[in-house]
Design a protein around this motif. Structure first.
Motif, short mmCIF file in Angstrom:
data_model
loop_
_atom_site.label_atom_id
_atom_site.label_comp_id
_atom_site.label_asym_id
_atom_site.label_seq_id
_atom_site.Cartn_x
_atom_site.Cartn_y
_atom_site.Cartn_z
N MET A 1 0.84 -1.20 0.00
CA MET A 1 0.00 0.00 0.00
C MET A 1 0.87 1.24 0.00
N GLY A 2 0.39 2.26 -0.65
CA GLY A 2 1.13 3.51 -0.64
C GLY A 2 0.25 4.65 -0.20
N PHE A 3 0.85 5.68 0.28
CA PHE A 3 0.09 6.83 0.77
C PHE A 3 0.36 8.09 -0.04
N GLY A 4 0.94 7.92 -1.23
CA GLY A 4 1.23 9.07 -2.06
C GLY A 4 2.42 9.85 -1.52
N HIS A 5 2.69 10.99 -2.14
CA HIS A 5 3.84 11.78 -1.71
C HIS A 5 3.63 13.24 -2.10
N PRO A 39 -1.79 -17.68 -7.04
CA PRO A 39 -0.38 -17.40 -6.78
C PRO A 39 -0.07 -15.92 -6.95
N LEU A 40 0.89 -15.43 -6.16
CA LEU A 40 1.24 -14.01 -6.18
C LEU A 40 1.56 -13.52 -7.59
N GLU A 41 2.23 -14.38 -8.38
CA GLU A 41 2.62 -13.99 -9.75
C GLU A 41 1.40 -13.71 -10.62
N GLU A 42 0.24 -14.25 -10.23
CA GLU A 42 -0.97 -14.06 -11.05
C GLU A 42 -1.81 -12.86 -10.59
N VAL A 43 -1.38 -12.21 -9.50
CA VAL A 43 -2.13 -11.05 -9.03
C VAL A 43 -1.79 -9.87 -9.94
N PRO A 44 -2.80 -9.29 -10.60
CA PRO A 44 -2.50 -8.18 -11.50
C PRO A 44 -2.01 -6.95 -10.74
N MET A 45 -0.87 -6.41 -11.16
CA MET A 45 -0.34 -5.20 -10.53
C MET A 45 0.07 -4.23 -11.62
N ASP A 46 -0.20 -2.97 -11.39
CA ASP A 46 0.14 -1.95 -12.38
C ASP A 46 1.01 -0.91 -11.69
N PHE A 47 2.30 -0.91 -12.03
CA PHE A 47 3.23 0.04 -11.40
C PHE A 47 3.44 1.26 -12.28
N THR A 48 2.59 1.44 -13.30
CA THR A 48 2.71 2.59 -14.18
C THR A 48 2.62 3.87 -13.36
N GLY A 49 3.53 4.76 -13.58
CA GLY A 49 3.46 6.06 -12.91
C GLY A 49 4.23 6.10 -11.61
N THR A 50 4.75 4.95 -11.15
CA THR A 50 5.55 4.99 -9.93
C THR A 50 7.02 5.11 -10.31
N ASP A 51 7.84 5.47 -9.35
CA ASP A 51 9.27 5.65 -9.61
C ASP A 51 9.96 4.33 -9.89
#
Ligand code: HEM
Length: 51
Positions: A1-5, A39-51
């Motif tokens: 989880m992130g809280f922005g910056h 499985p964790l590898e199948e959890v969709p994640m989108d890191f677009t826009g992060t550093d």
């Protein structure tokens, strides 16, 4: 989880962290067999826009 910056960093992050410190240990204590449904590898994640 992130809280922005920066100027729009989450104003509730200290409250959220305090709640999670209580809630997460209790959750795992009550449901010790809690696992991801896939499985964790199948959890969709989108890191677009992060550093
Ligand atoms: C796990 C819980 C939470 C997560 C993951 C979270 C996450 C975030 C994130 C990522 C942002 C930034 C959004 C952006 O960049 O535009 C944000 C903003 C904000 N959050 Fe949270 N938040 C949580 C809980 C809370 C709580 C409990 C409160 C209030 C009590 C809160 C109040 C706010 C406010 C007011 C903003 C806007 C800040 C601004 O735009 O200046 N959040 N939150």
């Amino acid at each position: 989880m992130g809280f922005g910056h920066g100027v729009h960093a989450c104003l509730g992050q200290n409250v959220a962290r305090a709640e999670l410190k209580t809630v997460l240990p209790k959750l795992f204590q009550r449901l010790p067999n809690l696992r991801l449904a896939t499985p964790l590898e199948e959890v969709p994640m989108d890191f677009t826009g992060t550093d």
